[in-house]
Design an enzyme around this catalytic site. Structure first.
Site, PDB file in Angstrom:
ATOM      1  N   HIS A 233       0.833  -1.215   0.000  1.00  0.00           N
ATOM      2  CA  HIS A 233       0.000   0.000   0.000  1.00  0.00           C
ATOM      3  C   HIS A 233       0.867   1.265   0.000  1.00  0.00           C
ATOM      4  CE1 HIS A 233      -3.656   2.372   1.261  1.00  0.00           C
ATOM      5  NE2 HIS A 233      -2.709   3.163   1.746  1.00  0.00           N
ATOM      6  N   GLU A 234       1.841   1.312   0.919  1.00  0.00           N
ATOM      7  CA  GLU A 234       2.681   2.517   1.007  1.00  0.00           C
ATOM      8  C   GLU A 234       3.557   2.667  -0.234  1.00  0.00           C
ATOM      9  OE1 GLU A 234       1.819   4.614   3.061  1.00  0.00           O
ATOM     10  OE2 GLU A 234       0.742   3.397   4.513  1.00  0.00           O
TER      11      GLU A 234
ATOM     12  N   HIS B 136       1.644   4.173  -3.050  1.00  0.00           N
ATOM     13  CA  HIS B 136       1.624   5.646  -3.028  1.00  0.00           C
ATOM     14  C   HIS B 136       2.882   6.196  -3.706  1.00  0.00           C
ATOM     15  CE1 HIS B 136      -1.978   6.182  -0.766  1.00  0.00           C
ATOM     16  NE2 HIS B 136      -1.520   5.710   0.379  1.00  0.00           N
TER      17      HIS B 136
ATOM     18  N   HIS C  80      -5.706   6.627  -2.809  1.00  0.00           N
ATOM     19  CA  HIS C  80      -6.555   5.645  -2.143  1.00  0.00           C
ATOM     20  C   HIS C  80      -7.675   5.193  -3.068  1.00  0.00           C
ATOM     21  CE1 HIS C  80      -4.945   7.043   1.947  1.00  0.00           C
ATOM     22  NE2 HIS C  80      -4.359   5.926   1.568  1.00  0.00           N
ATOM     23  N   CYS C  81      -8.110   3.969  -2.842  1.00  0.00           N
ATOM     24  CA  CYS C  81      -9.097   3.327  -3.708  1.00  0.00           C
ATOM     25  C   CYS C  81     -10.329   2.994  -2.871  1.00  0.00           C
ATOM     26  CB  CYS C  81      -8.483   2.054  -4.286  1.00  0.00           C
ATOM     27  SG  CYS C  81      -9.562   1.170  -5.409  1.00  0.00           S
TER      28      CYS C  81
ATOM     29  N   CYS D  24      -9.138  -3.913  -2.545  1.00  0.00           N
ATOM     30  CA  CYS D  24      -7.910  -3.458  -3.219  1.00  0.00           C
ATOM     31  C   CYS D  24      -6.852  -3.082  -2.185  1.00  0.00           C
ATOM     32  CB  CYS D  24      -8.243  -2.249  -4.089  1.00  0.00           C
ATOM     33  SG  CYS D  24      -6.811  -1.485  -4.878  1.00  0.00           S
TER      34      CYS D  24
ATOM     35  N   CYS E  87      -6.708  -3.654  -7.457  1.00  0.00           N
ATOM     36  CA  CYS E  87      -7.858  -3.824  -8.349  1.00  0.00           C
ATOM     37  C   CYS E  87      -7.391  -3.449  -9.762  1.00  0.00           C
ATOM     38  CB  CYS E  87      -9.022  -2.945  -7.899  1.00  0.00           C
ATOM     39  SG  CYS E  87      -8.759  -1.188  -8.185  1.00  0.00           S
TER      40      CYS E  87
HETATM   41 ZN   LIG Z   1      -2.588   5.191   2.043  1.00  0.00          ZN
HETATM   42 ZN   LIG Z   2      -7.859  -0.079  -6.387  1.00  0.00          ZN
END
Ligand SMILES: [Zn+2]
Ligand SMILES: [Zn+2]
Length: 181
Positions: free
Chosen positions: A130-131, A134, A140-141, A146, A165
Site C-alpha cells: 500500500h505505502e 503511493h 486511495h481506492c 484493493c 484492483c
Molecule cells: Zn494510504
Molecule cells: Zn484499487
C-alpha cells in the site's frame, strides 16, 4: 527501477524474504530487501511511539546521501504516530520516494489473540505494498478488496486482498510508463 525494502533489526525475523517476494508479486515491480541502514529517529518516550515524519526525514537524508532515487520502504517494529493520529500503520512521502510501515499492530498478539506468522506476513505485505503504491503514483481506492483501500481497523486490513484492483493496476502501469519528470 527497483524498490528497496529496509528491514529493521527488531522487525519480525525470518519474514523479510517472503514479504519482499510477495510485495513484488502484488505490485509487479522488482524488490530487494536488506538490513536497515537508516538511523532510527523520532522516538517519543512518553508515547512509546515513533513520530513517522521524523523517520521519513531520516530515510530522506539517507537516500540523498547515498544518491538513491528508487523508492525505499522501511519496516520497523515500533508503533508509529503522526500529528493528529493516535497511530498509523504506515506513512508515505511521495515527494521523496520514502515510506515506513510498522509491524507493531499487525500481529494477533497485539489484540490478545494467538500469534500467527502467516497473518503477520500477509498484513505486512498489504501495508507495505500500500505505502509503496503511493510512492508509485497511486492514491486511495474505494474498492474494499484493493491493496490501495485505506483500512481503519485490522478487520478492514484483513478483508483486503493481496492485489491491486484492475483500475489501480492500470493506473500504476500508466504512471510507470510515463517519461521521468
Ligand atoms: Zn494510504
Ligand atoms: Zn484499487
Amino acid at each position: 527501477m527497483h524498490v528497496h525494502i529496509f528491514w529493521d533489526a527488531q522487525s519480525p525475523a525470518g519474514l523479510q524474504i517472503p514479504v519482499s517476494r510477495k510485495i513484488s508479486a502484488v505490485l509487479g515491480v522488482p524488490t530487494t530487501v536488506s538490513e536497515n541502514p537508516v538511523r532510527m529517529m523520532g522516538y517519543v518516550t512518553e508515547r512509546r511511539q515513533i513520530d513517522a515524519h521524523a523517520l521519513l526525514d531520516s530515510i530522506q537524508t539517507y537516500k540523498h546521501r547515498h544518491e538513491i532515487e528508487d523508492p525505499v520502504l522501511l519496516v520497523v517494529h515500533q508503533d508509529l504516530f503522526k500529528d493528529g493520529s493516535i497511530f498509523v500503520f504506515g506513512l508515505a512521502r511521495e515527494s521523496v520516494g520514502a515510506a515506513v510501515v510498522s509491524s507493531a499492530r499487525l500481529g494477533n498478539e497485539y489484540y490478545g489473540l494467538s500469534g500467527s506468522d502467516d497473518d503477520l506476513m500477509d498484513r505486512i505485505v498489504k501495508e507495505g505494498a500500500h505505502e509503496i503504491g503511493h510512492l508509485l503514483g497511486l492514491g486511495h481506492c474505494s474498492n474494499r478488496e484493493c491493496v490501495m483501500f485505506r483500512p481503519n481497523t485490522l478487520d478492514e486490513l484483513d478483508r483486503k486482498k493481496k492485489q491491486l484492483c484492475s483500475a489501480c493496476y492500470d493506473q500504476m502501469a500508466e504512471h510507470m510508463a510515463a517519461p521521468e519528470k
